[in-house]
Design an enzyme around this catalytic site. Structure first.
Site, PDB file in Angstrom:
ATOM      1  N   ASN A  28      35.099  21.057 -18.097  1.00  0.00           N
ATOM      2  CA  ASN A  28      35.837  20.291 -17.081  1.00  0.00           C
ATOM      3  C   ASN A  28      36.376  18.941 -17.556  1.00  0.00           C
ATOM      4  O   ASN A  28      37.251  18.384 -16.918  1.00  0.00           O
ATOM      5  CB  ASN A  28      34.985  20.127 -15.814  1.00  0.00           C
ATOM      6  CG  ASN A  28      33.762  19.277 -16.051  1.00  0.00           C
ATOM      7  OD1 ASN A  28      33.176  19.307 -17.124  1.00  0.00           O
ATOM      8  ND2 ASN A  28      33.372  18.516 -15.061  1.00  0.00           N
ATOM      9  N   LYS A  78      30.309  22.052 -30.575  1.00  0.00           N
ATOM     10  CA  LYS A  78      30.661  23.340 -29.970  1.00  0.00           C
ATOM     11  C   LYS A  78      31.273  23.105 -28.589  1.00  0.00           C
ATOM     12  O   LYS A  78      30.569  22.801 -27.619  1.00  0.00           O
ATOM     13  CB  LYS A  78      29.419  24.230 -29.808  1.00  0.00           C
ATOM     14  CG  LYS A  78      29.803  25.645 -29.408  1.00  0.00           C
ATOM     15  CD  LYS A  78      28.814  26.276 -28.450  1.00  0.00           C
ATOM     16  CE  LYS A  78      29.250  26.383 -27.027  1.00  0.00           C
ATOM     17  NZ  LYS A  78      30.519  26.976 -26.700  1.00  0.00           N
ATOM     18  N   SER A 109      25.781  23.197 -17.069  1.00  0.00           N
ATOM     19  CA  SER A 109      25.086  23.571 -15.839  1.00  0.00           C
ATOM     20  C   SER A 109      23.567  23.463 -15.995  1.00  0.00           C
ATOM     21  O   SER A 109      23.043  23.425 -17.114  1.00  0.00           O
ATOM     22  CB  SER A 109      25.463  25.010 -15.479  1.00  0.00           C
ATOM     23  OG  SER A 109      24.996  25.868 -16.496  1.00  0.00           O
ATOM     24  N   CYS A 115      31.426  16.753 -12.146  1.00  0.00           N
ATOM     25  CA  CYS A 115      29.992  16.683 -11.841  1.00  0.00           C
ATOM     26  C   CYS A 115      29.708  15.552 -10.866  1.00  0.00           C
ATOM     27  O   CYS A 115      28.701  15.578 -10.166  1.00  0.00           O
ATOM     28  CB  CYS A 115      29.209  16.484 -13.129  1.00  0.00           C
ATOM     29  SG  CYS A 115      29.863  15.147 -14.116  1.00  0.00           S
ATOM     30  N   GLN A 144      35.255  31.138 -11.750  1.00  0.00           N
ATOM     31  CA  GLN A 144      34.998  29.936 -10.947  1.00  0.00           C
ATOM     32  C   GLN A 144      35.656  30.074  -9.568  1.00  0.00           C
ATOM     33  O   GLN A 144      35.077  29.687  -8.551  1.00  0.00           O
ATOM     34  CB  GLN A 144      35.503  28.686 -11.675  1.00  0.00           C
ATOM     35  CG  GLN A 144      35.205  27.387 -10.968  1.00  0.00           C
ATOM     36  CD  GLN A 144      33.718  27.078 -10.824  1.00  0.00           C
ATOM     37  OE1 GLN A 144      32.975  27.119 -11.788  1.00  0.00           O
ATOM     38  NE2 GLN A 144      33.271  26.774  -9.607  1.00  0.00           N
ATOM     39  N   GLU A 171      25.318  23.467  -6.101  1.00  0.00           N
ATOM     40  CA  GLU A 171      26.597  22.984  -6.610  1.00  0.00           C
ATOM     41  C   GLU A 171      27.628  24.111  -6.589  1.00  0.00           C
ATOM     42  O   GLU A 171      27.355  25.198  -7.090  1.00  0.00           O
ATOM     43  CB  GLU A 171      26.419  22.488  -8.053  1.00  0.00           C
ATOM     44  CG  GLU A 171      27.688  21.884  -8.625  1.00  0.00           C
ATOM     45  CD  GLU A 171      27.532  21.450 -10.075  1.00  0.00           C
ATOM     46  OE1 GLU A 171      27.078  22.258 -10.900  1.00  0.00           O
ATOM     47  OE2 GLU A 171      27.883  20.298 -10.384  1.00  0.00           O
TER      48      GLU A 171
HETATM   49  P1  NAD Z   1      27.745  25.878 -18.807  1.00  0.00           P
HETATM   50  O1  NAD Z   1      26.312  25.485 -18.701  1.00  0.00           O
HETATM   51  O2  NAD Z   1      28.112  27.267 -18.457  1.00  0.00           O
HETATM   52  O3  NAD Z   1      28.257  25.659 -20.304  1.00  0.00           O
HETATM   53  C1  NAD Z   1      28.152  24.400 -20.941  1.00  0.00           C
HETATM   54  C2  NAD Z   1      28.149  24.630 -22.447  1.00  0.00           C
HETATM   55  O4  NAD Z   1      26.939  25.295 -22.820  1.00  0.00           O
HETATM   56  C3  NAD Z   1      29.296  25.502 -22.943  1.00  0.00           C
HETATM   57  O5  NAD Z   1      29.788  25.002 -24.160  1.00  0.00           O
HETATM   58  C4  NAD Z   1      28.607  26.842 -23.153  1.00  0.00           C
HETATM   59  O6  NAD Z   1      29.246  27.653 -24.114  1.00  0.00           O
HETATM   60  C5  NAD Z   1      27.252  26.403 -23.644  1.00  0.00           C
HETATM   61  N1  NAD Z   1      26.205  27.417 -23.517  1.00  0.00           N
HETATM   62  C6  NAD Z   1      26.134  28.447 -22.639  1.00  0.00           C
HETATM   63  N2  NAD Z   1      25.023  29.180 -22.861  1.00  0.00           N
HETATM   64  C7  NAD Z   1      24.366  28.610 -23.891  1.00  0.00           C
HETATM   65  C8  NAD Z   1      23.144  28.891 -24.573  1.00  0.00           C
HETATM   66  N3  NAD Z   1      22.378  29.935 -24.250  1.00  0.00           N
HETATM   67  N4  NAD Z   1      22.768  28.078 -25.579  1.00  0.00           N
HETATM   68  C9  NAD Z   1      23.520  27.005 -25.921  1.00  0.00           C
HETATM   69  N5  NAD Z   1      24.690  26.699 -25.325  1.00  0.00           N
HETATM   70  C10 NAD Z   1      25.111  27.483 -24.303  1.00  0.00           C
HETATM   71  O7  NAD Z   1      28.557  24.819 -17.944  1.00  0.00           O
HETATM   72  P2  NAD Z   1      30.146  24.809 -17.643  1.00  0.00           P
HETATM   73  O8  NAD Z   1      30.432  25.908 -16.668  1.00  0.00           O
HETATM   74  O9  NAD Z   1      30.928  24.755 -18.906  1.00  0.00           O
HETATM   75  O10 NAD Z   1      30.316  23.390 -16.949  1.00  0.00           O
HETATM   76  C11 NAD Z   1      30.111  23.175 -15.592  1.00  0.00           C
HETATM   77  C12 NAD Z   1      28.803  22.450 -15.356  1.00  0.00           C
HETATM   78  O11 NAD Z   1      28.773  21.241 -16.112  1.00  0.00           O
HETATM   79  C13 NAD Z   1      28.614  22.014 -13.921  1.00  0.00           C
HETATM   80  O12 NAD Z   1      27.294  22.287 -13.516  1.00  0.00           O
HETATM   81  C14 NAD Z   1      28.842  20.508 -13.962  1.00  0.00           C
HETATM   82  O13 NAD Z   1      28.210  19.776 -12.949  1.00  0.00           O
HETATM   83  C15 NAD Z   1      28.303  20.173 -15.304  1.00  0.00           C
HETATM   84  N6  NAD Z   1      28.824  18.881 -15.782  1.00  0.00           N
HETATM   85  C16 NAD Z   1      27.975  17.814 -15.823  1.00  0.00           C
HETATM   86  C17 NAD Z   1      28.427  16.577 -16.236  1.00  0.00           C
HETATM   87  C18 NAD Z   1      27.502  15.415 -16.285  1.00  0.00           C
HETATM   88  O14 NAD Z   1      27.765  14.510 -17.062  1.00  0.00           O
HETATM   89  N7  NAD Z   1      26.420  15.401 -15.527  1.00  0.00           N
HETATM   90  C19 NAD Z   1      29.760  16.426 -16.607  1.00  0.00           C
HETATM   91  C20 NAD Z   1      30.609  17.524 -16.548  1.00  0.00           C
HETATM   92  C21 NAD Z   1      30.124  18.760 -16.149  1.00  0.00           C
END
Ligand code: NAD
Length: 479
Positions: free
Chosen positions: A147, A170, A224, A279, A326, A381
């Protein structure tokens, strides 16, 4: 084909992935290399080999590299913003703003490279001196969400490099374009080979390899909660350092004494702009009795005027949702809220094509009223343009409802009462508190992060970033 960057070289991956424009799904932005386990391990090896020299590089060398990268990002903000809007779906002004933020972050950490700090103090023993210094942590695995395709990578990469760490980055699968563009800038910045590596690919493959490799000293993750839990479990298992920034269910309180236009502006901005995919989005509006009906009516009035269209078209207020999955989740939550007895006051429809007939993941912003605290729409969320409204009797009940969540990222209040604003800043259970401002939209030079289920570990950004990327050494000298 856009390649991975490993050990100072651009390398094909064993597979490729197509990057699709969510504003027009016929538009393929490019084909991006996908790394596998072996290629990720090669990137880790390159970073590990580069670390001894880079961790001892001079502050001037790090300043020059980060400053030059920041300058180039700022000069190219319009072009990089176009790419970002095209692959992620936020509007062009939002995308250009995000790129500029990334540029300023590089410049901020260029300065921080010159200010490593440290302390010198007398020992409690005679004739002994004590020095406290910070040293680079090591090789850092950076795992980012889709995002904020350039700002989040920037706020992890820039401090890592500034404090002398090597990086294996990554990016999220859905937004390789901005990550690749940033890597391309860094590839020409004067960094020695191996200090910065880009490995695009799947979380379960590339991400998991980073989590489990003993040569990776720390993982900085944003994404997430379920993935964050996997990161934590893997890192604890091998005693690696980690920081997690995860989801939110951010409340914004609107009190009877609020200025209506301020409250509506804040709620529309942080609830629906960037398609609600932040987020820090205000996804729960907690509104006191005396202003509730006027506020809801004003919100619906504003929402009717919001243009949902191609992210890059002039005049668009809300771009598309990032992808089909999404969009499905957003739609599902509107359905769940209705099934649980809430009222859909406005919006929520999926729009298959924009006025030009482009197929995309468009959705009208949804406002859901008559909700109760236990409903799933108020607990989980959604991560889309879906906002719920809770009615509160008074400030005290509103505060209790605001804190009644497993998350704790950002929390906001619209009020003209100094007394309530002051009390709220102290008692909101969140890492970031906003008074008469949207919960989303923060400065780049101060700490960012939350509490409870939203965050874990040291804060990101500002001077506080040093806490994660460095380790403290205490040295004693007998003169
Ligand atoms: P996601 O958890 O699906 O993916 C995040 C990253 O983790 C991606 O690069 C993904 O490829 C990687 N990933 C997935 N499975 C993994 C594994 N088993 N091992 C290691 N890496 C893995 O999240 P998303 O859908 O890309 O992003 C949305 C989420 O991010 C929402 O929950 C949002 O609130 C959160 N977010 C938080 C902040 C913050 O600073 N608090 C900022 C932006 C987004």
């Amino acid at each position: 084909m856009f390649k991975n960057f490993i050990g100072g070289e651009w390398l094909d991956g064993p597979k490729v992935s197509r990057n699709i424009n969510p504003s027009d799904t016929r538009d393929v932005i490019g084909e991006y290399a996908q790394a596998d386990v072996a290629q990720t391990q090669a990137a880790i090896a390159a970073a590990h080999a580069a670390f001894p020299a880079w961790s001892l590089s001079t502050p001037q060398q790090r300043f020059d590299i980060l400053d030059a990268a920041g300058t180039e990002i700022l000069i190219r903000r319009n072009e990089l913003g176009e790419l970002l809007a095209r692959e992620e779906g936020k509007t062009l002004p939002e995308a250009i703003g995000e790129v500029a933020r990334a540029g300023y972050i590089f410049k901020f950490f260029a300065g921080e490279a010159l200010r490593p700090g440290g302390e010198s103090l007398p020992s409690v023993r005679p004739g002994v001196g004590v020095e406290i210094t910070r040293e680079a942590l090591g090789v850092i695995g950076l795992i980012t969400p889709w995002n904020f395709p350039i700002a989040i990578p920037a706020w992890k990469i820039a401090p890592a490099l500034a404090y002398g760490c090597c990086v294996v980055f990554k990016p999220a699968e859905l937004v390789p374009g901005s990550a690749w563009a940033l890597a391309e800038i860094l590839s020409r910045s004067g960094l020695p080979g191996g200090v910065f590596n880009l490995v695009m690919g799947r979380g379960s493959e590339v991400g998991a390899t980073l989590l489990n490799d003993p040569r990776v000293s720390g993982i900085s993750f944003t994404g997430s909660v379920p993935t964050g839990q996997k990161v934590a479990a893997a890192c604890v298992g091998r005693m690696a350092k980690f920081q997690l920034e995860m989801g939110g269910k951010n409340p914004m309180i609107v009190l009877d004494d609020a200025e209506l236009s301020v409250a509506v502006n804040c709620a529309v901005n942080s609830g629906f702009f960037s398609t609600g995919q932040r987020c820090t989005a205000s996804s729960r509006l907690i509104v006191t009795e005396g202003i509730h009906d006027r506020f809801v009516a004003a919100m619906v009035g504003r929402m009717k005027a919001l243009k949902v269209d191609d992210a890059r078209k002039q005049g668009t207020d809300i771009g598309p949702v990032v992808d089909q999955s999404q969009l499905g989740q957003d739609q599902e939550y509107v359905g769940i809220a209705k099934a649980e007895g809430a009222t859909l006051a406005f919006g929520g429809e999926h729009v298959e094509r924009n006025p030009e007939g482009q197929p995309g993941f468009y959705m009208r912003p949804a406002l859901i009223t008559d909700t109760t605290p236990a409903m799933r729409i108020n607990r989980e969320e959604v991560f889309g343009p879906v906002v719920s409204v809770l009615r509160a009797k008074n400030y005290e009940e509103a505060l209790q409802l605001a804190n009644d969540t497993p998350f704790g990222l950002a929390s906001g209040i619209a009020t003209t009462s100094l007394k309530h604003a002051t009390h709220f800043k102290r008692h909101a259970q969140a890492g970031m508190v906003m008074v008469n401002l949207p919960t989303a939209g923060v400065d780049y030079h101060v700490p960012f992060g939350g509490r409870k289920g939203s965050s874990y570990g040291p804060r990101e950004q500002g001077r506080y970033a040093a806490e994660f990327f460095t380790t403290v050494k205490t040295a004693y000298t007998q003169a």
